[in-house]
Design a protein around this motif. Structure first.
Motif, PDB file in Angstrom:
ATOM      1  N   UNK A  30       5.731   0.835   9.307  1.00 55.27           N
ATOM      2  CA  UNK A  30       6.609   0.588  10.432  1.00 55.27           C
ATOM      3  C   UNK A  30       6.666  -0.880  10.783  1.00 55.27           C
ATOM      4  N   UNK A  31       7.773  -1.264  11.359  1.00 51.92           N
ATOM      5  CA  UNK A  31       7.986  -2.659  11.725  1.00 51.92           C
ATOM      6  C   UNK A  31       7.276  -2.965  13.041  1.00 51.92           C
ATOM      7  N   UNK A  32       6.796  -4.181  13.169  1.00 55.41           N
ATOM      8  CA  UNK A  32       6.269  -4.631  14.445  1.00 55.41           C
ATOM      9  C   UNK A  32       4.841  -4.234  14.741  1.00 55.41           C
ATOM     10  N   UNK A  33       4.223  -3.420  13.910  1.00 55.54           N
ATOM     11  CA  UNK A  33       2.822  -3.087  14.145  1.00 55.54           C
ATOM     12  C   UNK A  33       1.950  -4.275  13.808  1.00 55.54           C
ATOM     13  N   UNK A  34       0.873  -4.440  14.522  1.00 54.56           N
ATOM     14  CA  UNK A  34      -0.062  -5.515  14.210  1.00 54.56           C
ATOM     15  C   UNK A  34      -1.128  -5.093  13.234  1.00 54.56           C
ATOM     16  N   UNK A  35      -1.088  -3.845  12.809  1.00 54.56           N
ATOM     17  CA  UNK A  35      -2.101  -3.359  11.872  1.00 54.56           C
ATOM     18  C   UNK A  35      -1.590  -3.614  10.463  1.00 54.56           C
ATOM     19  N   UNK A  36      -1.991  -4.739   9.922  1.00 50.83           N
ATOM     20  CA  UNK A  36      -1.509  -5.199   8.632  1.00 50.83           C
ATOM     21  C   UNK A  36      -2.594  -5.075   7.583  1.00 50.83           C
ATOM     22  N   UNK A  56       0.849  -1.189   0.000  1.00 46.58           N
ATOM     23  CA  UNK A  56       0.000   0.000   0.000  1.00 46.58           C
ATOM     24  C   UNK A  56       0.887   1.242   0.000  1.00 46.58           C
ATOM     25  N   UNK A  57       0.409   2.263  -0.693  1.00 40.40           N
ATOM     26  CA  UNK A  57       1.177   3.492  -0.803  1.00 40.40           C
ATOM     27  C   UNK A  57       1.553   4.033   0.574  1.00 40.40           C
ATOM     28  N   UNK A  58       2.844   4.351   0.739  1.00 41.80           N
ATOM     29  CA  UNK A  58       3.316   4.911   2.003  1.00 41.80           C
ATOM     30  C   UNK A  58       3.779   3.886   3.013  1.00 41.80           C
ATOM     31  N   UNK A  59       3.505   2.607   2.764  1.00 37.89           N
ATOM     32  CA  UNK A  59       3.909   1.565   3.706  1.00 37.89           C
ATOM     33  C   UNK A  59       5.326   1.104   3.394  1.00 37.89           C
ATOM     34  N   UNK A  60       6.181   1.031   4.436  1.00 34.69           N
ATOM     35  CA  UNK A  60       7.576   0.679   4.226  1.00 34.69           C
ATOM     36  C   UNK A  60       7.929  -0.730   4.705  1.00 34.69           C
ATOM     37  N   UNK A  61       6.947  -1.461   5.148  1.00 34.67           N
ATOM     38  CA  UNK A  61       7.197  -2.795   5.711  1.00 34.67           C
ATOM     39  C   UNK A  61       6.300  -3.819   5.028  1.00 34.67           C
ATOM     40  N   UNK A  62       6.889  -4.934   4.672  1.00 35.38           N
ATOM     41  CA  UNK A  62       6.124  -6.017   4.052  1.00 35.38           C
ATOM     42  C   UNK A  62       6.390  -7.311   4.811  1.00 35.38           C
ATOM     43  N   UNK A  63       5.327  -8.012   5.106  1.00 36.58           N
ATOM     44  CA  UNK A  63       5.429  -9.320   5.763  1.00 36.58           C
ATOM     45  C   UNK A  63       4.830 -10.369   4.850  1.00 36.58           C
ATOM     46  N   UNK A  64       5.395 -11.556   4.906  1.00 34.84           N
ATOM     47  CA  UNK A  64       4.882 -12.675   4.111  1.00 34.84           C
ATOM     48  C   UNK A  64       4.410 -13.788   5.049  1.00 34.84           C
ATOM     49  N   UNK A  74       9.691 -10.791   7.426  1.00 27.85           N
ATOM     50  CA  UNK A  74       9.283  -9.408   7.255  1.00 27.85           C
ATOM     51  C   UNK A  74      10.449  -8.612   6.690  1.00 27.85           C
ATOM     52  N   UNK A  75      10.135  -7.663   5.824  1.00 23.95           N
ATOM     53  CA  UNK A  75      11.134  -6.752   5.286  1.00 23.95           C
ATOM     54  C   UNK A  75      10.778  -5.327   5.669  1.00 23.95           C
ATOM     55  N   UNK A  76      11.776  -4.631   6.155  1.00 23.26           N
ATOM     56  CA  UNK A  76      11.615  -3.226   6.548  1.00 23.26           C
ATOM     57  C   UNK A  76      12.725  -2.446   5.884  1.00 23.26           C
ATOM     58  N   UNK A  77      12.345  -1.532   5.031  1.00 18.39           N
ATOM     59  CA  UNK A  77      13.313  -0.693   4.315  1.00 18.39           C
ATOM     60  C   UNK A  77      14.410  -1.541   3.681  1.00 18.39           C
ATOM     61  N   UNK A  78      13.989  -2.548   2.972  1.00 21.90           N
ATOM     62  CA  UNK A  78      14.822  -3.407   2.133  1.00 21.90           C
ATOM     63  C   UNK A  78      15.686  -4.407   2.898  1.00 21.90           C
ATOM     64  N   UNK A  79      15.532  -4.475   4.207  1.00 29.10           N
ATOM     65  CA  UNK A  79      16.294  -5.438   4.998  1.00 29.10           C
ATOM     66  C   UNK A  79      15.349  -6.450   5.643  1.00 29.10           C
ATOM     67  N   UNK A  80      15.774  -7.718   5.686  1.00 30.66           N
ATOM     68  CA  UNK A  80      14.968  -8.706   6.399  1.00 30.66           C
ATOM     69  C   UNK A  80      14.982  -8.363   7.888  1.00 30.66           C
TER      70      UNK A  80
END
Lengths: 113, 116
Positions: free
Chosen positions: A96-102, A26-34, A48-54
């Motif tokens: 952001x990393x670690x948020x539960x709002x996915x 989603x636009x503006x989101x910097x964290x992706x979880x699989x 999870x990836x945050x700003x291009x790092x696992x």
């Protein structure tokens, strides 16, 4: 409609092959979880990836790998496919990393024959 | 160790009757709690979240949940079930582990059936 898109929606592979699944966050989101979700089961966290790092990994072997790109989209790669890899693969983006709002995509359904 | 338990794997209600999906958690710190819904062959959608503000949380589609620290519970309720509520529901706890990296713990899910 979350704004998270995944491709492909369905695919069939055979044992030993490799697969790449893609996710646009989603636009503006910097964290992706699989997540992997086997039939009738809950989601299992892959990484999870945050700003291009696992940034955190679940109990999955190294043949599950990923990437995050500068635009925060992401790929999940699975090598040497096994029958048990058949599942729905879900991508979720967050701010952001670690948020539960996915915010989840609709998933990629992988069948391994 | 943090954990989350959804007390019922399957719940069946009649349309128009109340819904109660139960979730208990254990956490060493102040948790954030979430309910997600998954309709058949779909991705997951956030229903509601508790993040240490009001203990009674209202979500989408008429659902609400109450955080009860003394009972370590976060049960999901809805006054009147609709056929479209039939889905799988997941309770999730977000707990602080090392530093600011909160880990998500997922329940096993509760399948809600709504009968006409």
């Amino acid at each position: 409609e979350t704004g998270v898109t995944q491709s492909p929606t369905h695919l069939i592979k055979t044992r030993g092959q490799q697969v790449t699944l893609r996710c646009s966050s989603q636009s503006g989101h910097n964290t992706v979880s699989w997540y992997q979700q086997a039939l009738g089961q809950g989601p299992q966290f892959i990484f999870q990836y945050y700003r291009e790092e696992e940034n955190g990994r679940g109990n999955f072997p190294p043949r599950f790998s990923g990437l995050q790109f500068p635009n925060y989209s992401s790929e999940l790669n699975v090598n040497a496919l096994e029958l048990d890899d058949s599942a729905l693969y879900l991508c979720a983006s967050s701010l952001g990393q670690g948020t539960g709002e996915l915010f989840f995509g609709e998933g990629s359904r992988l069948t391994v024959l | 160790a943090q954990s989350v338990t959804q007390l019922d794997s399957h719940v069946s209600v009649s349309e128009g009757t109340p819904v109660l999906l139960r979730c208990n958690y254990s956490s060493s710190y102040s948790p954030s709690l979430f309910w997600y819904v998954q309709h058949p062959n779909k991705g997951l959608q956030l229903l509601l979240k508790y993040t240490s503000a009001a203990t009674l949380v209202k979500g989408i589609n008429g659902f609400e949940a109450e955080f009860k620290k003394s009972e370590t519970s976060f049960h999901l309720t809805k006054p009147s079930a609709h056929m479209s509520d039939a889905a799988e529901y997941f309770c999730v706890v977000s707990d602080r582990s090392a530093g600011n990296n909160r880990k998500l713990i997922w329940g096993l899910g509760t399948s809600l059936a709504v009968n006409p």
